[in-house]
Enzyme design. Structure first.
Site, short mmCIF file in Angstrom:
data_model
loop_
_atom_site.label_atom_id
_atom_site.label_comp_id
_atom_site.label_asym_id
_atom_site.label_seq_id
_atom_site.Cartn_x
_atom_site.Cartn_y
_atom_site.Cartn_z
N GLU A 1 -12.29 -67.80 -13.78
CA GLU A 1 -13.34 -68.52 -13.27
C GLU A 1 -13.21 -68.86 -11.96
O GLU A 1 -13.07 -70.23 -11.30
CB GLU A 1 -13.41 -69.85 -14.21
CG GLU A 1 -13.58 -69.45 -15.38
CD GLU A 1 -13.16 -70.65 -16.63
OE1 GLU A 1 -13.12 -71.63 -16.41
OE2 GLU A 1 -13.34 -70.35 -17.80
N HIS B 1 -19.72 -66.96 -23.44
CA HIS B 1 -19.94 -68.27 -24.16
C HIS B 1 -21.25 -68.60 -24.22
O HIS B 1 -22.03 -69.11 -23.08
CB HIS B 1 -19.02 -69.29 -23.66
CG HIS B 1 -17.51 -69.31 -23.78
ND1 HIS B 1 -16.95 -69.27 -24.92
CD2 HIS B 1 -16.48 -69.19 -22.78
CE1 HIS B 1 -15.63 -69.31 -24.76
NE2 HIS B 1 -15.19 -68.89 -23.61
N GLU C 1 -14.53 -63.67 -24.46
CA GLU C 1 -14.54 -64.77 -25.08
C GLU C 1 -15.57 -65.09 -25.88
O GLU C 1 -16.28 -66.52 -26.00
CB GLU C 1 -14.04 -66.13 -24.05
CG GLU C 1 -13.02 -65.87 -23.24
CD GLU C 1 -12.44 -66.91 -22.53
OE1 GLU C 1 -13.19 -68.02 -22.41
OE2 GLU C 1 -11.76 -66.57 -21.33
N ASP D 1 -18.69 -66.52 -28.18
CA ASP D 1 -19.06 -67.20 -29.16
C ASP D 1 -20.57 -67.63 -28.88
O ASP D 1 -20.98 -67.44 -27.71
CB ASP D 1 -17.96 -68.32 -29.48
CG ASP D 1 -18.12 -69.23 -28.15
OD1 ASP D 1 -18.65 -69.19 -27.27
OD2 ASP D 1 -17.02 -69.97 -28.18
#
Ligand code: 9MR
Length: 468
Positions: A157, A235, A264, A266
């Protein structure tokens, strides 16, 4: 190989008159998300965390064959591995590795360098000591897990959402952008076998943040920095729309000579769940998986834990959740799960809801408008189709799809004073009402898409668009 064996067994069983029954059972026994991903040359994984490893109902599914890979959600982060300067603790990370090894799962190391979950002593270091502390940390952690992780998220990030570097990172504050190359070089020296990734969120589709990541990776590669991959966290949230042109975005990174991975995934929603939201969520899962499968260098997909029971979402986004393919009672959600199975090329035992392509839309209110229709262009020419994918007071997001020849130029004239503020997938020149767009180097060959943000007031007519 598996198909051949299977066909042979099926023929024998058919002769014995038990064909249909045994075929169904055999399918049920062998088809998992991991087996389907493996048939595509990829892995399918789930994050996990130490407190969950004592939940036997949970671990039965985590290690039961659905997943061929795991990522520790927290236990390899700096606050866990080096809470006090030069005093390292690997117990929690080791526990995840031990579980993974016992269940045939490979491990992505996450993460060597992040501005979050840093112990206080790092932020308090004088700038002159940051690089040494950073390199010491990376060396110790990557050395410990050498041979146990196949990849590391070396830098996590680094960007703000507008594509500027995150200046709140103590590493950036002390070293500027140089911290990134130094981190990768240190990680390579400590573990020459692990694939080294940079990882971020909101870079999944085309846009300013993805452009910033693209330019960074291109620069790092040109400088000979040992970077092997780019992680796209994915995400997602159904209320914000599906990322714009995800497959093309992954592909342009792959074209830089790096692997890409969905790290990651979702797909959250505003609670409560209902069948419409579940169907939209399934579409998103399907689209992400299809985007990865379509890009040769997309090596695998990791969901950010597999069950709502242990999702990070509800504690971070109040009133949101239900983001994973298993619910909080560890029950599969047929919509999301079957969508993933189908996108991986598997079969579902009962008909799954139809899954169509989600169209990108911005987080603000969306007022779809008709797009100009087009027919296939003659050879040597091209056609462009302009549409408004989202609109809000004062602004809108547009998208143009180009078919036909390589090396296109798209032009139009705005009728109502619209002004482009940002464009991705190409370079724009706007002179008064006249707009000219040429492709970014990776986007010259159709089918190509570019998107843009622009202002509008009063009327926002769809212009006549030319391609040459
Ligand atoms: O899943 C992690 C959660 O348990 C932690 O509380 C959180 C702390 O910031 O980090 C979560 O994982 C993050 C990941 O490390 C990096 N990308 C965003 C993830 C969700 O916050």
């Amino acid at each position: 190989m598996r198909r051949t064996l299977f066909a042979g067994a099926a023929a024998l069983l058919a002769a014995a008159g038990t064909f249909t029954f045994v075929l169904t059972r055999a399918e049920a026994a062998t088809q998992t998300l991991q087996s389907l991903a493996a048939a595509n040359g990829r892995y399918f994984g789930s994050a996990t965390d130490n407190p969950e490893l004592t939940d036997t109902a949970y671990t039965a599914i985590l290690g039961g064959g659905e997943f061929g890979q795991t990522t520790p959600g927290n236990s390899m982060k700096w606050d866990t591995t080096e809470p006090t300067r030069n005093a390292f603790s690997f117990t929690k990370g080791d526990a995840v590795v031990t579980f993974a090894q016992a269940h045939n799962m490979k491990v992505r190391g996450h993460t060597l360098l992040w501005h979050n979950q840093l112990p206080g002593w790092v932020s308090q270091l004088p700038a002159t000591e940051v690089q040494a502390a950073m390199e010491n940390h990376i060396t110790a952690v990557a050395t410990h897990f050498r041979g146990k992780v196949f990849a590391w998220d070396v830098v996590n990030e680094p960007f703000n959402d507008d594509g500027t570097f995150r200046s709140t990172s103590p590493f950036y504050a002390a070293m500027g952008t140089d911290y990134i190359a130094a981190a990768f070089r240190t990680a390579r020296a400590a573990d020459p076998d692990a694939k080294l990734y940079i990882n971020d969120y909101n870079t999944d589709g085309l846009g300013a943040k993805a452009d910033a990541m693209y330019n960074l990776v291109k620069t790092l590669k040109s400088q000979g920095v040992p970077i092997d991959g780019v992680g796209f966290q994915a995400h997602l949230a159904i209320q914000y729309g599906f990322p714009s042109q995800m497959q093309q975005n992954l592909q342009r990174f792959a074209d830089l000579g790096v692997d890409v991975a969905i790290t990651e995934l979702d797909v959250r929603m505003v609670l409560p769940r209902d069948s419409t939201k579940d169907a939209t969520q399934a579409t998103y899962y399907s689209n992400v998986v299809k985007a990865c499968v379509a890009v040769t260098r997309c090596v695998g997909i990791t969901i950010w834990d597999y069950t709502d029971k242990y999702s990070w979402v509800p504690s971070t986004f109040s009133g949101q959740g239900a983001a994973l393919p298993w619910d909080e009672n560890l029950q599969q959600k047929p919509t999301a799960y079957n969508a993933i199975v189908t996108a991986l090329g598997g079969t579902v035992s009962s008909p799954s809801p139809s899954v169509s392509s989600a169209s990108p839309s911005p987080s603000r209110s969306v007022s779809p408008s008709p797009s100009a229709s087009s027919s296939p262009p003659p050879a040597g020419s091209c056609t462009a189709t302009y549409k408004i994918v989202g609109s809000w007071p004062g602004g809108f997001q547009g998208e143009v799809n180009v078919t036909g020849k390589t090396g296109w130029t798209v032009t139009w004239t705005f009728a109502n004073g619209q002004t482009i503020s940002q464009l991705w997938g190409g370079t724009v020149t706007q002179s008064g009402a006249s707009v000219t767009v040429k492709p970014a180097s990776w986007n010259a060959t159709p089918p190509a898409t570019f998107g843009f943000l622009a202002s509008w007031n009063g009327t926002n007519a769809i212009p006549a668009v030319s391609c040459s």
